[in-house]
Design a protein around this motif. Structure first.
Motif, PDB file in Angstrom:
ATOM      1  N   PHE A   4       0.860  -1.424  -0.023  1.00  0.00           N
ATOM      2  CA  PHE A   4      -0.002   0.155   0.035  1.00  0.00           C
ATOM      3  C   PHE A   4       0.943   1.270   0.064  1.00  0.00           C
ATOM      4  CE2 PHE A   4      -3.164  -3.047   1.272  1.00  0.00           C
ATOM      5  CZ  PHE A   4      -4.293  -2.785   1.110  1.00  0.00           C
ATOM      6  N   THR A   5       1.952   1.324  -0.527  1.00  0.00           N
ATOM      7  CA  THR A   5       2.703   2.443  -0.655  1.00  0.00           C
ATOM      8  C   THR A   5       2.215   3.198  -1.854  1.00  0.00           C
ATOM      9  OG1 THR A   5       4.450   1.306  -1.987  1.00  0.00           O
ATOM     10  CG2 THR A   5       4.834   1.503   0.392  1.00  0.00           C
ATOM     11  N   THR A   6       1.413   2.626  -2.845  1.00  0.00           N
ATOM     12  CA  THR A   6       0.991   3.353  -3.977  1.00  0.00           C
ATOM     13  C   THR A   6      -0.372   2.441  -4.405  1.00  0.00           C
ATOM     14  OG1 THR A   6       1.322   4.383  -6.135  1.00  0.00           O
ATOM     15  CG2 THR A   6       2.435   2.434  -5.560  1.00  0.00           C
TER      16      THR A   6
ATOM     17  N   ARG B 115      -6.929   5.190  -0.784  1.00  0.00           N
ATOM     18  CA  ARG B 115      -6.885   6.470  -1.214  1.00  0.00           C
ATOM     19  C   ARG B 115      -7.214   6.800  -2.825  1.00  0.00           C
ATOM     20  NH1 ARG B 115      -0.487   6.880   0.578  1.00  0.00           N
ATOM     21  NH2 ARG B 115      -0.736   4.636  -0.345  1.00  0.00           N
ATOM     22  N   GLY B 116      -7.428   5.714  -3.528  1.00  0.00           N
ATOM     23  CA  GLY B 116      -7.984   5.779  -4.636  1.00  0.00           C
ATOM     24  C   GLY B 116      -9.443   5.614  -4.767  1.00  0.00           C
TER      25      GLY B 116
ATOM     26  N   LYS C   5      -2.282   4.361   9.226  1.00  0.00           N
ATOM     27  CA  LYS C   5      -1.750   5.714   9.509  1.00  0.00           C
ATOM     28  C   LYS C   5      -1.444   6.241   8.058  1.00  0.00           C
ATOM     29  CE  LYS C   5       1.411   8.860  11.911  1.00  0.00           C
ATOM     30  NZ  LYS C   5       2.563   8.969  12.992  1.00  0.00           N
ATOM     31  N   ARG C   6      -0.677   5.366   7.341  1.00  0.00           N
ATOM     32  CA  ARG C   6      -0.333   5.738   5.888  1.00  0.00           C
ATOM     33  C   ARG C   6      -1.430   6.303   4.999  1.00  0.00           C
ATOM     34  NH1 ARG C   6       3.326   1.166   3.387  1.00  0.00           N
ATOM     35  NH2 ARG C   6       4.786   2.391   4.442  1.00  0.00           N
ATOM     36  N   LEU C   7      -2.597   5.640   5.225  1.00  0.00           N
ATOM     37  CA  LEU C   7      -3.789   5.808   4.426  1.00  0.00           C
ATOM     38  C   LEU C   7      -4.435   7.015   4.783  1.00  0.00           C
ATOM     39  CD1 LEU C   7      -5.150   2.362   3.948  1.00  0.00           C
ATOM     40  CD2 LEU C   7      -3.486   3.633   2.527  1.00  0.00           C
TER      41      LEU C   7
ATOM     42  N   MET D 278      -1.179   9.746  -1.627  1.00  0.00           N
ATOM     43  CA  MET D 278      -0.973   8.710  -2.473  1.00  0.00           C
ATOM     44  C   MET D 278       0.208   9.413  -3.685  1.00  0.00           C
ATOM     45  SD  MET D 278      -1.892   5.685  -3.751  1.00  0.00           S
ATOM     46  CE  MET D 278      -3.541   5.374  -4.028  1.00  0.00           C
ATOM     47  N   PRO D 279       1.327   8.934  -3.496  1.00  0.00           N
ATOM     48  CA  PRO D 279       2.645   9.410  -4.147  1.00  0.00           C
ATOM     49  C   PRO D 279       2.516   9.253  -5.737  1.00  0.00           C
ATOM     50  CG  PRO D 279       3.102   7.023  -3.376  1.00  0.00           C
ATOM     51  CD  PRO D 279       1.690   7.559  -2.682  1.00  0.00           C
ATOM     52  N   THR D 280       1.838   8.196  -6.238  1.00  0.00           N
ATOM     53  CA  THR D 280       2.099   8.195  -7.708  1.00  0.00           C
ATOM     54  C   THR D 280       1.042   7.582  -8.188  1.00  0.00           C
ATOM     55  OG1 THR D 280       2.787   5.948  -7.598  1.00  0.00           O
ATOM     56  CG2 THR D 280       4.354   7.473  -7.675  1.00  0.00           C
TER      57      THR D 280
END
Length: 800
Positions: A448-450, A620-621, A739-741, A746-748
């Motif tokens: 889930f980094t992108t 995030r999308g 927490k990331r979400l 979203m980086p890319t």
């Protein structure tokens, strides 16, 4: 009369057994495949269930009965052969035929073939795959598997019983126009077998008890009844892996009928992974077989002092020793049980070594490649020393209005045949979702980094169909046949076959681990299947380990030398095997990503909520899915309220904003609660809206519900699930996301720059549900839903 033969094209047949249901209904007026003149046999081997068709029985008692041994089996076609020169017309074959297909006719010269329904075979008419054909008989006429005569030119004296298909039984009189409408609820609700099993493993006792019909009226079935029973039968804070936890298996009223897609069975339990309320659904043929055996469900409690399995043979059930099965992989367990019981058609649900070793996301495997997948039900079963449940059923399922059900089924077949989404699902399986999910940037990638995977083109439905899939497979009575058969070319199970990989598996073992090689995903899936653990949680926990490895938190000493970087297919397979064996890093990862991340001191790297790993949709999308994950009673799960399609409808950019998403999640959640409680496959939602779904329910049960009443029942179910978790101490703080979400944009990819605005959606959702700002149902809402008793039980548990 020009003689015709029923030909089955085995390359098209998916084993859905729809033809058997229509045949039995036409001949006997019963929904009972055991009475069909046609038998779709499923030949069980170590690779895959291969559907093979024959117009006679699996064991063909006519062969054993023949005193001159002039009847034999063609081992290539599975058809029956007759040596007419040895036939003495003794009629012993006629008397032995359980399907009533054979009669003696000294003047006729026709082969031993299927009963042809006076030229209008119902099985041909209703086969969704076009796998059956009615054609003139002659030597070598057409491919496929046929029941044919002996050597060309031989004469013989066997013929089939002439038959004219009767009309369906007449519909019951319509219900009254006013008041609560039901069909003799004090005596019967259509679709129910009428009995359940209670299995006390501690005492070694199996008891047959009446089905609680009032609960099936109040909660519809399956998921709803399971939630009620678990709430009332499980004490607060029960140890998920202790003897007091329960496994409550339940079907829904439409299961075992000709209702398309009515093939699910649920199991409800307290999850060892999330320590919350949990349920899991399994497709395949197990649910229908249990109904044919005469049972609507099974409640398993206690713990055996030695390994056992439950054997259900129609109306009887016993516990049998399973010492020799303990330690076996899932496929080997199924094979061994069928061999021991002497019947290749028995349905088996079992655990593998992962369940025995209490991997917290171990699953319960059925029909080789179907699973009760999420939440760790396999670990609960393993903690009870219950290795398997085996079922054989040959009974009938009675419905209130067979004529109406037949008409609805035909309408559903026709609609599914034309529906664009259903056509894609039939052609490519759930892998048809890869392209769109990735294209719009919400496919979870590299833990889930992108949300965009650069190698997705290798994993699309068309690509897999062209290079990986070699056949189709169906669950019971399902015309979609989304199961795709794939050969395993790498890893310890090379040379075997699996069903799949499914979309969620492709996403979490694939994109989320940075793996674009389908053969590596298939190999890892084969390990999960054989050892019995959830591919989704496995992919998520391995992707966590890969990110931790790349950050230097986990090193080669932890991985037994495996280079556990994203994209390494061999490392994926190796770590999956360690989880299966509970060795090396697998000892820690088998505890689930939350516990593993906490042990390594990096809890924020675990992509989970309430302890259960998220599905493959990157919220995030598609932000509504973020709310869906957060409010899920069982932790990160995509089918509590699968809003992704609705969020894309019209303007795809709607997926990035919170407006209207709380209402969308609530509405979808309630519909899914109805679908799950009726034990229907979710793919039927392509054509079954609320009105059609309730029409099907009415035809099966005789109970007339309008949409408002059905949605009220669904709210009752979701609130009882909520109360269970509140009783366990869960609050608003648990309705959250990693927490990331929430904090990192979203980086890319196409969803670049977006976060999940959870707080806004959560407040609105609570308000719509009638809950307070901490997510606790209000007393007023509990009265409206007739849940005052459950509300008081919850308050007492909290010391209020």
């Amino acid at each position: 009369m020009k003689h015709r033969v029923l030909v089955v094209y085995s390359d098209k047949c998916t084993g859905c057994r729809i033809c058997e249901q229509w045949c039995a209904q036409a001949h006997h007026g019963e929904m009972n495949p055991a009475k069909a003149r046609l038998a779709i046999h499923r030949i069980h081997d170590r690779q895959i269930n291969v559907p093979v068709a024959c117009s006679q029985c699996v064991k063909a008692p006519c062969i054993d009965a023949c005193p001159t041994q002039c009847i034999s089996r063609d081992e290539t076609t599975f058809g029956l052969l007759l040596d007419a020169s040895e036939c003495i017309a003794c009629r012993m074959c006629v008397d032995s035929c359980v399907r009533g297909c054979i009669k003696m006719d000294a003047d006729a010269d026709v082969p031993l073939l299927c009963d042809l329904c006076d030229g209008d075979p119902q099985c041909v008419k209703h086969c969704p795959e076009g796998a059956l054909q009615y054609m003139p008989f002659g030597p070598k006429k057409g491919p496929g598997l046929i029941c044919r005569n002996g050597p060309e030119g031989a004469s013989h004296k066997l013929n089939l019983v002439p038959f004219s298909a009767p009309e369906f039984p007449p519909a019951p009189r319509p219900p009254p126009a006013n008041g609560r409408r039901r069909c003799a609820m004090s005596k019967i609700i259509g679709g129910l077998a009428g009995n359940m099993l209670r299995v006390d493993l501690t005492k070694g006792e199996v008891e047959r008890v009446p089905t609680p019909r009032d609960l099936f009226e109040r909660f519809l079935g399956a998921r709803g009844v399971g939630a009620y029973m678990l709430f009332h039968e499980l004490a607060p804070h029960t140890d998920p892996l202790g003897p007091d936890n329960k496994l409550i298996f339940l079907t829904g009223p439409p299961v075992g009928t000709m209702a398309p897609g009515a093939n699910k069975i649920t199991v409800s339990f307290r999850s060892p992974l999330s320590e919350t309320y949990s349920f899991s659904l399994c497709g395949g043929h197990l649910a229908a077989e249990l109904k044919f055996a005469g049972f609507d469900g099974i409640v398993v409690e206690g713990k055996s002092d030695k390994p056992v399995y439950l054997w259900i043979d129609n109306q009887t059930a016993t516990l049998r020793n399973a010492d020799r099965l303990w330690g076996k992989q899932t496929h080997d367990t199924e094979d061994a049980i069928r061999k021991e019981l002497g019947d290749a058609e028995i349905r088996v649900a079992c655990i593998g070594p992962a369940g025995e070793k209490l991997v917290r996301f171990a699953c319960i495997q059925a029909d080789y490649h179907r699973e009760f997948g999420r939440g760790g039900g396999g670990a609960v079963m393993g903690s009870k020393n219950l290795k398997a449940i085996a079922v054989r059923g040959t009974g009938s399922v009675k419905v209130a209005d067979p004529a109406a059900l037949g008409q609805i089924a035909e309408e559903i077949y026709a609609q599914l045949a034309e529906h664009p989404k259903a056509r894609l699902r039939r052609q490519f399986g759930t892998a048809e979702m890869v392209e769109g999910t990735n294209k719009f940037g919400f496919w979870a990638t590299r833990n889930f980094t992108t949300g965009y995977f650069e190698e997705a083109n290798r994993l699309t439905g068309p690509e897999l169909k062209d290079k990986v899939f070699i056949g189709d497979n169906s669950c019971y009575a399902c015309p979609v046949a989304c199961g795709k058969i794939s050969p395993v070319t790498r890893g310890p199970f090379a040379g075997k076959k699996i069903e799949g990989a499914e979309f969620e598996t492709i996403g979490l073992l694939g994109a989320n681990c940075g793996i674009g090689a389908p053969e590596a995903i298939v190999a890892a899936t084969a390990i999960c299947d054989a050892y019995g653990f959830d591919t989704m949680s496995a992919g998520a926990v391995i992707s966590f380990a890969m990110e931790a490895y790349e950050q230097g938190i986990i090193g080669p000493a932890d991985t037994a030398g495996l280079d556990l970087r994203f994209g390494n297919g061999e490392a994926l397979i190796g770590i999956a095997q360690q989880i299966a064996d509970r060795t090396g890093l697998g000892r820690i990862l088998g505890e689930g990503s939350r516990r593993a991340a906490e042990q390594f001191g990096v809890p924020d790297l675990a992509m989970q909520t309430k302890g259960q790993e998220l599905a493959t949709y990157e919220p995030r999308g598609v932000v509504g899915m973020g709310l869906s994950y957060a409010i899920s009673p069982k932790g990160g799960h995509h089918m509590i309220a699968p809003t992704m399609g609705l969020e894309m409808a019209g303007d795809p950019n709607r997926r990035l904003i919170p407006d209207g998403k709380a209402q969308m999640v609530k509405d979808t959640q309630l519909i899914m609660t109805i679908v799950d409680s009726l034990a229907m496959c979710s793919s039927m939602r392509f054509v079954l809206g609320p009105e059609a779904l309730l029409g099907l329910y009415r035809a099966v049960t005789g109970v007339v519900l309008d949409e408002k009443e059905a949605l009220l029942i669904a709210e009752r179910v979701t609130n009882i699930e909520r109360l269970f978790n509140i009783r366990e101490g869960l609050t608003r703080k648990d309705d959250t996301l990693p927490k990331r979400l929430l904090e990192e944009a979203m980086p890319t990819g196409p969803s670049k720059g977006n976060k999940v605005p959870l707080a806004q959606m959560l407040d609105e959702y609570y308000q719509l549900m009638g809950w307070d700002s901490d997510g606790v149902p209000t007393a007023e809402r509990m009265r409206e839903l007739a849940l005052q008793e459950e509300w008081e039980v919850t308050r007492r548990a909290l010391g209020q």
